[in-house]
Scaffold this motif. Structure first.
Motif, PDB file in Angstrom:
ATOM      1  N   LEU A  50      -2.972 -30.184  -3.750  1.00 55.16           N
ATOM      2  CA  LEU A  50      -1.658 -29.686  -3.262  1.00 55.16           C
ATOM      3  C   LEU A  50      -1.623 -29.594  -1.743  1.00 55.16           C
ATOM      4  O   LEU A  50      -0.616 -29.856  -1.146  1.00 55.16           O
ATOM      5  CB  LEU A  50      -1.549 -28.243  -3.924  1.00 55.16           C
ATOM      6  N   ALA A  54       1.457 -31.418   0.581  1.00 59.48           N
ATOM      7  CA  ALA A  54       2.235 -30.774   1.772  1.00 59.48           C
ATOM      8  C   ALA A  54       1.937 -31.268   3.015  1.00 59.48           C
ATOM      9  O   ALA A  54       2.873 -31.467   3.867  1.00 59.48           O
ATOM     10  CB  ALA A  54       1.769 -29.225   1.835  1.00 59.48           C
ATOM     11  N   PRO A  61       3.255 -26.476   7.538  1.00 56.14           N
ATOM     12  CA  PRO A  61       3.873 -25.860   6.553  1.00 56.14           C
ATOM     13  C   PRO A  61       4.011 -24.531   6.661  1.00 56.14           C
ATOM     14  O   PRO A  61       3.280 -23.816   7.152  1.00 56.14           O
ATOM     15  CB  PRO A  61       3.084 -26.158   5.381  1.00 56.14           C
ATOM     16  N   SER A  62       5.174 -23.819   6.391  1.00 62.64           N
ATOM     17  CA  SER A  62       5.069 -22.407   6.483  1.00 62.64           C
ATOM     18  C   SER A  62       4.352 -21.711   5.279  1.00 62.64           C
ATOM     19  O   SER A  62       4.060 -22.383   4.288  1.00 62.64           O
ATOM     20  CB  SER A  62       6.744 -21.734   6.126  1.00 62.64           C
ATOM     21  N   ARG A  64       5.010 -19.156   3.682  1.00 66.46           N
ATOM     22  CA  ARG A  64       5.445 -18.601   2.359  1.00 66.46           C
ATOM     23  C   ARG A  64       5.473 -19.909   1.345  1.00 66.46           C
ATOM     24  O   ARG A  64       5.310 -19.959   0.298  1.00 66.46           O
ATOM     25  CB  ARG A  64       6.530 -18.294   2.768  1.00 66.46           C
ATOM     26  N   GLU A  65       5.928 -21.253   1.870  1.00 66.16           N
ATOM     27  CA  GLU A  65       5.824 -22.347   1.000  1.00 66.16           C
ATOM     28  C   GLU A  65       4.772 -22.640   0.534  1.00 66.16           C
ATOM     29  O   GLU A  65       4.660 -23.133  -0.559  1.00 66.16           O
ATOM     30  CB  GLU A  65       6.739 -23.297   1.626  1.00 66.16           C
ATOM     31  N   MET A  66       3.636 -22.476   1.529  1.00 62.40           N
ATOM     32  CA  MET A  66       2.164 -22.714   1.025  1.00 62.40           C
ATOM     33  C   MET A  66       1.720 -21.835  -0.129  1.00 62.40           C
ATOM     34  O   MET A  66       1.067 -22.200  -1.302  1.00 62.40           O
ATOM     35  CB  MET A  66       1.178 -22.671   2.179  1.00 62.40           C
ATOM     36  N   ASP A  67       2.166 -20.565   0.193  1.00 63.73           N
ATOM     37  CA  ASP A  67       1.648 -19.721  -1.158  1.00 63.73           C
ATOM     38  C   ASP A  67       2.647 -20.087  -2.571  1.00 63.73           C
ATOM     39  O   ASP A  67       2.003 -20.292  -3.414  1.00 63.73           O
ATOM     40  CB  ASP A  67       2.316 -18.400  -0.747  1.00 63.73           C
ATOM     41  N   MET A  68       3.677 -20.636  -2.229  1.00 68.40           N
ATOM     42  CA  MET A  68       4.693 -21.010  -3.484  1.00 68.40           C
ATOM     43  C   MET A  68       4.081 -22.320  -4.205  1.00 68.40           C
ATOM     44  O   MET A  68       3.852 -22.135  -5.265  1.00 68.40           O
ATOM     45  CB  MET A  68       6.209 -21.269  -3.216  1.00 68.40           C
ATOM     46  N   LEU A  69       3.480 -23.023  -3.299  1.00 66.80           N
ATOM     47  CA  LEU A  69       2.924 -24.417  -3.691  1.00 66.80           C
ATOM     48  C   LEU A  69       1.501 -24.149  -4.369  1.00 66.80           C
ATOM     49  O   LEU A  69       1.212 -24.482  -5.657  1.00 66.80           O
ATOM     50  CB  LEU A  69       2.640 -25.192  -2.655  1.00 66.80           C
ATOM     51  N   THR A  71      -0.139 -21.458  -5.447  1.00 67.07           N
ATOM     52  CA  THR A  71      -0.011 -20.327  -6.680  1.00 67.07           C
ATOM     53  C   THR A  71      -0.150 -21.258  -7.999  1.00 67.07           C
ATOM     54  O   THR A  71      -0.551 -20.802  -9.215  1.00 67.07           O
ATOM     55  CB  THR A  71       0.633 -19.328  -6.633  1.00 67.07           C
ATOM     56  N   THR A  72       0.707 -22.356  -8.043  1.00 61.56           N
ATOM     57  CA  THR A  72       0.694 -23.146  -9.327  1.00 61.56           C
ATOM     58  C   THR A  72      -0.682 -23.549  -9.743  1.00 61.56           C
ATOM     59  O   THR A  72      -0.728 -23.735 -10.875  1.00 61.56           O
ATOM     60  CB  THR A  72       1.662 -24.258  -8.990  1.00 61.56           C
ATOM     61  N   GLN A  75      -1.939 -21.007 -12.054  1.00 60.73           N
ATOM     62  CA  GLN A  75      -1.149 -20.837 -13.224  1.00 60.73           C
ATOM     63  C   GLN A  75      -1.356 -21.826 -14.208  1.00 60.73           C
ATOM     64  O   GLN A  75      -1.144 -21.293 -15.320  1.00 60.73           O
ATOM     65  CB  GLN A  75       0.449 -20.818 -12.687  1.00 60.73           C
ATOM     66  N   GLU A 144       7.961 -11.482  -3.734  1.00 66.58           N
ATOM     67  CA  GLU A 144       7.762 -12.528  -3.182  1.00 66.58           C
ATOM     68  C   GLU A 144       6.164 -12.906  -3.663  1.00 66.58           C
ATOM     69  O   GLU A 144       5.348 -12.209  -3.548  1.00 66.58           O
ATOM     70  CB  GLU A 144       7.517 -12.570  -1.506  1.00 66.58           C
ATOM     71  N   ILE A 145       5.888 -14.374  -3.769  1.00 68.06           N
ATOM     72  CA  ILE A 145       4.725 -14.816  -4.121  1.00 68.06           C
ATOM     73  C   ILE A 145       3.594 -14.777  -2.925  1.00 68.06           C
ATOM     74  O   ILE A 145       3.944 -15.350  -2.184  1.00 68.06           O
ATOM     75  CB  ILE A 145       4.683 -15.916  -4.867  1.00 68.06           C
TER      76      ILE A 145
ATOM     77  N   THR B  72       5.018 -24.484 -13.672  1.00 68.31           N
ATOM     78  CA  THR B  72       4.276 -24.993 -12.410  1.00 68.31           C
ATOM     79  C   THR B  72       5.097 -26.295 -11.812  1.00 68.31           C
ATOM     80  O   THR B  72       4.926 -26.198 -10.511  1.00 68.31           O
ATOM     81  CB  THR B  72       3.038 -25.084 -12.462  1.00 68.31           C
ATOM     82  N   SER B  79       8.709 -26.003  -3.389  1.00 66.49           N
ATOM     83  CA  SER B  79       7.996 -25.564  -2.109  1.00 66.49           C
ATOM     84  C   SER B  79       8.032 -26.867  -1.096  1.00 66.49           C
ATOM     85  O   SER B  79       8.071 -26.766  -0.217  1.00 66.49           O
ATOM     86  CB  SER B  79       6.528 -25.368  -2.500  1.00 66.49           C
ATOM     87  N   LEU B  80       7.734 -28.046  -1.841  1.00 70.81           N
ATOM     88  CA  LEU B  80       7.452 -29.408  -1.016  1.00 70.81           C
ATOM     89  C   LEU B  80       9.094 -29.878  -0.531  1.00 70.81           C
ATOM     90  O   LEU B  80       9.129 -30.002   0.730  1.00 70.81           O
ATOM     91  CB  LEU B  80       7.442 -30.396  -2.059  1.00 70.81           C
ATOM     92  N   MET B  83       9.554 -27.348   2.445  1.00 73.43           N
ATOM     93  CA  MET B  83       8.842 -27.676   3.556  1.00 73.43           C
ATOM     94  C   MET B  83       9.547 -29.032   4.381  1.00 73.43           C
ATOM     95  O   MET B  83       9.580 -28.866   5.599  1.00 73.43           O
ATOM     96  CB  MET B  83       7.590 -28.113   3.061  1.00 73.43           C
ATOM     97  N   GLN B  99      12.998 -15.622  -9.565  1.00 71.86           N
ATOM     98  CA  GLN B  99      13.233 -15.211  -8.115  1.00 71.86           C
ATOM     99  C   GLN B  99      14.573 -15.458  -8.021  1.00 71.86           C
ATOM    100  O   GLN B  99      15.270 -14.812  -6.922  1.00 71.86           O
ATOM    101  CB  GLN B  99      12.599 -15.786  -7.072  1.00 71.86           C
TER     102      GLN B  99
END
Lengths: 410, 410
Positions: A50, A54, A61-62, A64-69, A71-72, A75, A144-145, B72, B79-80, B83, B99
């Protein structure tokens, strides 16, 4: 009968086959009559893949978006493990970090846990369900994740164990426990039956990745009994708990060591109150990590300060010092590469003032020169030539009676 | 200047390169001065891969865990894409279904949207941010992750467009719009500039996958203007909106067709009130999908009922009928394979009683025998021999003046 939190890292869930193996481990403890909460990481190389995706899109990468990415990753694991448990006929339910009630600061990439809302998991446990929670992740008050940063899954497991008042938190990993020293280098290294939180913290760099220091601190603060054990072999691991509860009471518990150490000495410094603060604030502000620090005053006007850094950081360290020469006001910088740090760790040494002396005698007898010394209540660290490192560890391991033919029986 | 919801399916975001292409599309509309909400699906084959992983573990995964696993997929895409937008210097934020405020029933695998909480997205839009939302997914009132089933991402886009009172909802896909008939089979098939919701619903099986009927219904109920357009080519697509707003008012808008149709006739049935209900309730309860239904009474005591099914379902259909022979009380079953269904669709035919007659004349002139007929307010369906299907469509396409050298200009 009690509640056990089990944590399985990325390697332990690296394939469908390994996930099925983890399911067996979980079922085994369930069949022993325990309530079970399982915390898992992302499968094997998933996180790396992942990160690489990115990387194809942006070099920055921000968070926030890395966390979003990222955490999948967990999951996917929680759903697959839960399916495996259901397939075997057990009631099980998966939760993301947020669903599991892991509340964190509103900071992405490295959030701290602020609270655990455990109602949902408690209710599942009361109904006999196995709970499978995603490690490493949580949510903030806005939904927020977030992620917990390095060692995050260990921290999730310990935090859930603390909140749920679990009887035990088992950290399953690819080693069989915590050793007296690194078995890859030192023959006779022996698995410890038990070790205290503080000792574990001091030994954290032994067998890197066994258990993140942050999780150990969390466990210490909430008095969570940890066991580091193998996900592959069915044997007892190492218990990590409060001093008083430990059966084995060696003065020295383990010997940590690392190479690639460099000593830096800053000489001809003004002998005033702010010197120490100025140097180390400057280094910290510029991202240089300093380990051992020694100050010596040679005369009324001049002071020298020595410290150790990783050899890789030497160039940057000197750059930073030179850049701020006007502020720090030193005369010259000396450095010595090719060194190693060897430390003995054990809470018994607080009440045994001769332990440091004993260490120095052993090293002297081996003809090993000690370049720097630093002590804490439960640790004595020495800096020696890199070529002497393994010999020093072997001699100390022997002298403090850590070697053993077999692991002590609990 | 207005608000546009853009939806990109799995093929459009199937690789990093395509995601960058989608970012361009988004930025283009943003630069045109619009507020933008983007809804995306999982990347290309991701969903299939996840389904296959689950398949290695169990043949009957729980729907809840499948939702946990599959969602997921979109989370990676959002997220991608976010970014990519940030890398280009745009403020953007990604949201999972939950969300994004997509609230659904507490049903896994095929939940319906019950409400949209749009405060968060509205606030982002007010601050000039591009919002990137995960399609296909939502959450229920307990925070459980749900999915919307087939066509879910289209539905997400339309639902968000309705809630946010968007000026338009653009459905980007791998075709350039909605055609008068399937261009893969019929030369002269022409892209429509506009079509009504009802017509689109009747044509849903044309160019399968262009737009899910459920999303069209949703759009109709909330009067959301849709445009189906290509994510690869920069040209106008097909507008889907209310009848009255359409510029082009052909009586017949398009011609749908499908092969692999079989006629089943159940003969010698008791001529009483419950016969129809008994047959079709029995078939439905046993999972048999029936299309056209025709009832004819041959004498006072005996009735026949004919219906069409997919040829693949014939065997099961006969099994179900035979199993329930005692309840249905028929004398015999006849069936005829190798048929096709050809339908003309157009809201103009409501006020044009001669349209069905016109269709029959065209087919008769071609020497094509009509086996079954069924009519609705905006559609006439006929069942013909499979070998006559393409010829029937071509003749009708020509007769109803649908063919054109070029697409009509808006």
């Amino acid at each position: 009968m009690g509640l056990i939190v089990q944590k399985f890292g990325g390697t332990s869930v690296g394939s469908v086959e390994r996930i099925l193996n983890v399911a067996n481990r979980v079922i085994q403890e369930k069949e022993n009559g325990h309530d079970i909460v399982v915390v898992v990481s992302a499968m094997g190389k998933t996180t790396d893949q992942l990160v690489s995706l990115a990387g194809e899109i942006t070099s920055k990468p921000s968070k926030r978006e890395m966390d979003m990415l990222l955490t999948t990753g967990e999951q996917v694991t929680i759903s697959l493990l839960t399916m495996a448990l259901q397939e075997r006929g057990y009631e099980a339910v998966s939760y993301t970090g947020g669903q599991a009630g892991i509340l964190t600061e509103s900071r992405h990439g490295n959030a701290r846990i602020t609270n655990i809302e455990d109602d949902r998991i408690s209710n599942d446990l009361a109904h006999g369900r196995i709970v499978v929670a995603a490690g490493f992740q949580g949510k903030d008050e806005n939904g927020e994740i977030t992620t917990l940063g390095r060692g995050g899954s260990d921290t999730t497991a310990v935090a859930l164990a603390a909140a749920l008042k679990a009887d035990k938190c088992d950290i399953y990993t690819d080693v069989t426990g915590v050793y007296t020293t690194d078995p890859r280098y030192i023959q006779g290294a022996r698995k410890l039956a038990g070790i205290s939180y503080d000792e574990m913290l001091e030994l954290a760099n032994l067998g890197a990745g066994v258990l993140h220091p942050r999780a150990v601190e969390f466990a210490k603060n909430y008095q969570v009994a940890l066991e580091v054990r193998s996900s592959m072999h069915d044997e007892r691991g190492t218990l990590i708990e409060e001093e008083s509860t430990l059966e084995e009471n060696l003065i020295v518990k383990g010997i940590a060591f690392e190479d690639q150490v460099t000593r830096v000495s800053v000489c001809g410094l003004p002998n005033d109150l702010s010197t120490l603060s100025t140097i180390f604030t400057t280094l910290a502000e510029n991202g240089v990590n300093v380990d051992i620090i020694i100050q010596s005053v040679t005369d009324k006007e001049n002071a020298s300060i020595s410290f150790s850094v990783k050899t890789n950081d030497l160039e940057e360290t000197i750059d930073v010092l030179e850049t701020h020469k006007g502020k720090i006001k030193f005369k010259k910088i000396e450095s010595e590469k090719g060194l190693s740090k060897v430390s003995i760790v054990g809470s018994g040494m607080v009440s045994n003032p001769g332990v440091a002396a004993g260490m120095f005698s052993v090293l002297a007898k081996e003809g090993i020169q000690v370049k720097m010394v630093s002590t804490s209540e439960i640790k004595v660290s020495t800096v020696v030539e890199q070529e002497d490192m393994v010999r020093a560890v072997e001699a100390l391991h022997e002298a403090f009676e850590l070697s053993g033919q077999k692991a002590p029986v609990r």
